[in-house]
Design a protein around this motif. Structure first.
Motif, mmCIF file in Angstrom:
data_model
loop_
_atom_site.group_PDB
_atom_site.id
_atom_site.type_symbol
_atom_site.label_atom_id
_atom_site.label_comp_id
_atom_site.label_asym_id
_atom_site.label_seq_id
_atom_site.Cartn_x
_atom_site.Cartn_y
_atom_site.Cartn_z
ATOM 1 N N ARG A 117 0.834 -1.199 0.000
ATOM 2 C CA ARG A 117 0.000 0.000 0.000
ATOM 3 C C ARG A 117 0.873 1.256 0.000
ATOM 4 N NH1 ARG A 117 -5.465 -0.255 2.596
ATOM 5 N NH2 ARG A 117 -6.104 -2.375 2.170
ATOM 6 N N TYR A 161 2.784 1.914 -3.361
ATOM 7 C CA TYR A 161 2.010 1.841 -4.615
ATOM 8 C C TYR A 161 2.700 2.655 -5.705
ATOM 9 C CZ TYR A 161 -1.857 2.120 -7.905
ATOM 10 O OH TYR A 161 -2.637 2.030 -9.024
ATOM 11 N N ALA A 178 2.400 4.358 -9.314
ATOM 12 C CA ALA A 178 1.362 4.812 -10.246
ATOM 13 C C ALA A 178 1.540 4.143 -11.605
ATOM 14 C CB ALA A 178 1.417 6.325 -10.396
ATOM 15 N N GLU A 179 0.391 3.924 -12.270
ATOM 16 C CA GLU A 179 0.454 3.426 -13.648
ATOM 17 C C GLU A 179 0.901 4.577 -14.557
ATOM 18 O OE1 GLU A 179 -3.273 1.697 -14.875
ATOM 19 O OE2 GLU A 179 -3.702 1.053 -12.826
ATOM 20 N N ARG A 180 1.096 4.244 -15.815
ATOM 21 C CA ARG A 180 1.396 5.309 -16.779
ATOM 22 C C ARG A 180 0.375 5.267 -17.901
ATOM 23 N NH1 ARG A 180 5.483 8.219 -15.715
ATOM 24 N NH2 ARG A 180 5.258 9.309 -17.703
ATOM 25 N N VAL A 181 -0.140 6.428 -18.249
ATOM 26 C CA VAL A 181 -1.035 6.530 -19.400
ATOM 27 C C VAL A 181 -0.450 7.601 -20.306
ATOM 28 C CG1 VAL A 181 -3.321 7.276 -20.184
ATOM 29 C CG2 VAL A 181 -3.126 5.744 -18.229
ATOM 30 N N SER A 230 -1.520 8.370 -23.705
ATOM 31 C CA SER A 230 -2.352 9.113 -24.662
ATOM 32 C C SER A 230 -3.489 9.826 -23.946
ATOM 33 C CB SER A 230 -2.896 8.169 -25.722
ATOM 34 O OG SER A 230 -3.811 7.278 -25.140
ATOM 35 N N LEU A 231 -3.517 11.132 -24.088
ATOM 36 C CA LEU A 231 -4.556 11.952 -23.487
ATOM 37 C C LEU A 231 -5.611 12.287 -24.542
ATOM 38 C CD1 LEU A 231 -2.434 14.432 -21.356
ATOM 39 C CD2 LEU A 231 -3.604 12.356 -20.633
ATOM 40 N N PRO A 232 -6.831 12.542 -24.107
ATOM 41 C CA PRO A 232 -7.850 12.896 -25.099
ATOM 42 C C PRO A 232 -7.556 14.259 -25.725
ATOM 43 C CG PRO A 232 -8.695 13.173 -22.862
ATOM 44 C CD PRO A 232 -7.359 12.518 -22.746
ATOM 45 N N THR A 233 -8.016 14.434 -26.944
ATOM 46 C CA THR A 233 -7.937 15.758 -27.567
ATOM 47 C C THR A 233 -8.943 16.649 -26.856
ATOM 48 O OG1 THR A 233 -7.816 14.483 -29.584
ATOM 49 C CG2 THR A 233 -7.889 16.883 -29.825
#
Lengths: 444, 517
Positions: B54, B57, B59-62, B64-67
């Protein structure tokens, strides 16, 4: 003057959608014979089946109405508050006699509560103290015996293997929980009841269940050698095992924090016999998070009005512990102001670091306030996978739910978001978009 | 699953004596524990490991962000208006929704962001068409994230006259619905090209699609469509065959129009100021090919039914020219004929097919006062045609009729007042609204404890609440007085209708105030 709330915030007070709709109907000066407001209160006389006197004390948003409705606040109260959203509807004036009398009575009652506590302290005679000590000793023994049996039961579980519990009926957990209630350790009982829902619920259930059993073992381990712990952590362990603090004990031993408290979000959970309301606050100056818990049994209203998206000068008192989160209002001072900004962590990394620091001091905390600045909501797979992403590309998954409102309000840009983090998913509770607060979820 | 969890899952008894390790710094902590039983050690290790996970933890990675959504071009409606729209969008008072949405469009406003998910969740095509222009940039952007909201693109596409740049691709690769939509749009700007498109694919299309493509001919209908429509009369699919006749009939120079006219001319003769009807004794194959249906429906004889269908495909003005008689004179003569119902029904349907306003008005006035010939089904046919013609009759006439139904006690057998009121164009004229309210108050004053019904005013309040014009609101919201008799069910029931009426009207009033046009 007037209340500086939005209609949405007022409607969030409604006990049900019917009351909200009726309140809206009454939010028309046509229905009101008189209306007025002062620094402390708004009031009005509403023409229903009879003429009802409605009044609201603004500091605590306490509504009083002379109607016989058992709803709280009733439709008249909601109507009055909705009307007051536009200050032009409610002229400033001297409170009439009936309002003055009520305000005076409330002030007197508050004072009395303080003196009563003092008197009680003074009265506690030595023999009373001796009796209490004996009761406490008896309870301690009961709990110790219960904890010992729980430890044996847990060791049995692990010896035989957790695989066997998936096929166990709910009574398997309930029986052990009931034993803990008998042993006067309701905190341990609650943890066991929560574990009953884990087996089979997800692919990772063995790991989750093992983790929960492990944390329970850490708790019983700590309880067995409680004298060795830091005084503050002793408070935590006792509360977690099941010694509930009385209001005055919290008042005596808890830390008081005066601040501008920002009500960032709220989440209501339906439970067996009632509802639990979890409201997260943040101190604007101290940056301290606070969790205000309220319980409602059998549809009763919550005692204290807590409006997400507001800010108020107030003194909170925290339940004593090594990393206190739970708190209650001790005194609410100023008026409620609308929230227009949320101070928070600039990166997800920083927010997680704060969580880590809290866990380092008190490892049994389950949920944390997580305030993130400039995160972008990301929706994938047609709305089945949701994340918020910070400027560095770090992402937290959102709780399984419908987050279309969050996405809509963000418009694909970064927003400030307050949520509840449980080390697995983030539950969005409130956000700031274009300078205005929006409550998310929680409006059950 | 790691070996640590696996050990716990099978149990320490099975796993033997070997020590479970977590592979984390927790193992070092466990080493400091006093020697004890393996189970307890494993549990404490598991607890420390859970806290460790815990606290640590990652963080994940993202990536591509939305336009981001484009800037809005329209302002949002006021928060007060939004508050009124919430229950409407949620389905309460939902028949007020079309008017509210239409007002927003007239005012040049869009829905605020908070309402967009609810607006995108609307289910009927009519409401979707009304709400689509109010979604703003944000709404269109949002719709792209959820497949259930893909109707937005299509609805907005249908509403513009512009042919999209990728029309050809849509025509070649789109779904049946998208293809027909793009075809209809092309017909409105380049009908020749649209005909080429259809000609190229006609033979290989499914029957339902062929029928839809045929129906698209109503846009920019011209002599060049005749070939296709005429050929469709021989199509193997009944649905395609059925779509052709009314379109061909509307092409004045078509062979089809000539054939039908010839057949019709043989059926009607004007002699000595009378109309002599001679319906065919048998149906020839040519008429059958032209879409005349053989099966007679109930209450209509086979011959009358053939004649009615034939007349429905001839412009009514044809008879004025042929017999040099006015529409009114022809209708009066038809009413005297033995075949009156077939003649007048045929003409009524023709008046609707060819949208002939004069004939619509004349026929409607006729049906209003026609008592039928005492045959079963007469009244039903009359009511059906009255309803069908009503929306096309001049407003004044229609409202006059409605008022007559409400206030003339002898008129009650002519039609159900509430049905006629429902069919009147909205909003009502101020004059009719005022007359309605005046009549209503007179009616209320006439009620007493012995009243046994509320005809013809019963159920008319629903239509009135939705159709009264703004000018009438003040008068309508004046309190109504009903006899104080709670025991009379009819009065109590009408009282409830009055309450709903006032509630609905108040919501409309607020909507008018909050969405100024």
């Amino acid at each position: 003057m007037g209340i500086q709330l939005t209609s949405d915030q007022v409607l969030a007070l409604a006990p049900d959608s019917g009351s909200a709709a009726n309140g809206k109907k009454l939010a028309n000066p046509r229905h009101w014979k008189s209306l007025g407001q002062s620094e402390e209160a708004v009031w009005g006389e509403c023409q229903g089946s009879a003429l009802y006197q409605v009044q609201v004390e603004l500091a605590s948003m306490t509504v009083k109405c002379s109607c016989p409705s058992h709803k709280f606040p009733c439709k008249h109260g909601l109507g009055l508050l909705l009307l007051s959203v536009d200050a032009r509807n409610v002229p400033a004036s001297e409170p009439p006699e009936w309002v003055r009398a009520w305000l005076a009575k409330r002030a007197a009652a508050a004072e009395q509560r303080v003196t009563r506590t003092e008197q009680k302290d003074a009265k506690t005679a030595p023999e009373e103290a001796a009796k209490a000590a004996k009761r406490a000793e008896k309870r301690l023994m009961l709990v110790q015996r219960g904890v010992a049996s729980l430890d044996l039961w847990m060791s049995d579980l692990v010896r035989n293997g957790l695989a066997s519990v998936e096929s166990q009926p709910a009574t398997f957990w309930e029986r052990q929980a009931a034993a803990m209630v008998d042993a006067q350790a309701p905190g341990l009982a609650a943890r066991l009841r929560q574990m009953a829902g884990i087996p089979g619920a997800s692919r990772k259930w063995p790991e989750k269940l093992l983790g929960e059993l492990g944390r329970l073992a850490l708790l019983t381990h700590s309880f067995a050698r409680i004298e060795a712990l830091d005084v503050a952590l002793q408070e935590d362990v006792r509360q977690l095992v099941g010694w509930a603090l009385k209001e005055e004990e919290v008042g005596e031993r808890g830390a008081r924090v005066l601040d501008d408290w920002l009500v960032l979000g709220q989440h209501i959970v339906d439970e067996d016999r009632g509802r639990t309301q979890r409201t997260w606050l943040l101190g604007a100056e101290t940056r301290r998070p606070a969790l205000l818990l309220q319980f409602s049994f059998m549809g009763q209203p919550f005692k204290e009005q807590l409006l997400p998206g507001t800010a108020q000068r107030a003194e909170l008192v925290f339940w004593p512990g090594a990393a206190p989160l739970r708190a209650r209002f001790d005194a609410r001072h100023g008026e409620l102001r609308p929230l227009t900004a949320m101070p928070g962590a600039d990166t997800i990394h920083a927010a997680l670091a704060a969580t880590t620091a809290t866990l380092a001091r008190q490892p049994w905390h389950d949920r944390f306030l997580c305030v993130l600045r400039a995160v972008t909501p990301v929706c994938a797979e047609g709305g089945t996978s949701w994340h918020v992403v910070d400027r560095e590309g770090a992402a937290l998954p959102l709780v399984e739910d419908d987050h279309w409102r969050l996405l809509t309000l963000s418009g694909g840009t970064a927003v400030d978001l307050a949520g509840e983090w449980n080390s697995e998913t983030l539950r969005p509770l409130g956000m700031i978009a274009e300078g205005a607060y929006h409550a998310l979820g929680g409006a059950a | 699953m790691d070996t640590f969890v696996a050990t716990a899952l099978v149990g320490t008894a099975q796993a033997g004596m070997r020590e479970a390790t977590t592979g984390t710094p927790v193992d070092a902590l466990a080493a400091a524990l006093a020697a004890g039983d393996a189970e307890r050690r494993l549990l404490l290790q598991a607890g420390a490991r859970a806290v460790y996970q815990r606290a640590g933890y990652v963080a994940e990675r993202v990536e591509s962000l939305p336009t981001p959504a484009p800037q809005e071009l329209l302002p949002a409606c006021s928060p007060a208006a939004a508050l009124l729209l919430v229950p409407l969008l949620a389905g309460m008072y939902d028949d007020l929704l079309p008017e509210a949405l239409e007002r927003l469009r007239q005012a040049g406003l869009r829905l605020p962001y908070d309402l967009l998910p609810a607006a995108l969740g609307l289910r009927t095509n009519a409401l979707r068409a009304l709400v689509a222009p109010l979604l703003g940039e944000r709404g269109r952007w949002l719709a792209g994230f959820n497949l259930a909201w893909s109707w937005v693109g299509q609805t907005l596409g249908d509403m513009t006259d512009d042919v999209p740049a990728d029309a050809e691709t849509i025509w070649n690769e789109g779904s049946a619905g998208q293809r027909v939509a793009v075809l209809r749009r092309l017909r409105s700007v380049d009908v020749a090209k649209a005909r080429e498109w259809v000609a190229a694919v006609w033979k290989s299309e499914k029957a339902e699609t062929r029928a839809e493509m045929l129906m698209a001919c109503e846009i920019g209908l011209g002599a060049e469509d005749e070939l296709l429509l005429e050929a469709a009369l021989d199509d193997r699919a009944a649905g395609v065959r059925a779509a052709a006749p009314t379109l061909l009939a509307r092409l004045p120079g078509s062979a089809f129009a000539g054939r039908v006219r010839e057949r019709a001319d043989a059926m009607l003769v004007w002699k000595d100021g009378k109309l002599d009807a001679r319906p065919p004794k048998a149906l020839d194959p040519a008429a059958l090919r032209d879409g005349i249906v053989e099966q007679a429906s109930q209450a209509k004889g086979q011959r009358a039914y053939w004649m009615m269908q034939t007349l429905a495909l001839v412009p009514p003005s044809h008879w004025e020219e042929r017999f040099s008689q006015s529409a009114e004179a022809l209708i009066a003569a038809a009413a005297d004929s033995d075949w009156s119902l077939a003649l007048l029904e045929g003409w009524s349907r023709a008046a609707l097919v060819f949208t002939d306003a004069r004939w619509i008005t004349a026929l409607w006035s006729f049906w209003r006062q026609w008592g039928g010939k005492g045959k079963r089904g007469d009244a039903g046919a009359r009511d059906e045609l009255l309803q069908a013609l009503l929306p096309l009759v001049p407003h004044e006439l229609a409202e006059h009729f409605a008022l007559h139904l409400l206030t003339d006690p002898s008129a009650q057998s002519e039609a159900e007042a509430y049905e006629v009121l429902d069919a009147l164009p909205r909003p009502w004229s101020a004059a009719f609204g005022a007359a309605y309210l005046q009549g209503l108050r007179l009616f209320l004053a006439s009620l007493d404890a012995k009243s046994t019904d509320a005809v013809p005013w019963d159920h008319t309040l629903t239509a009135a609440a939705r159709a009264l014009p703004l000018d009438c609101f003040a008068a309508a919201l004046e309190p109504f007085s009903l006899p104080e008799d709670n025991k009379n069910w009819y009065i109590a029931n009408f009282g409830r209708q009055l309450e709903t009426f006032a509630d609905t009207l108040r919501i409309r009033q607020r909507l008018f105030e909050e969405i100024p046009v």
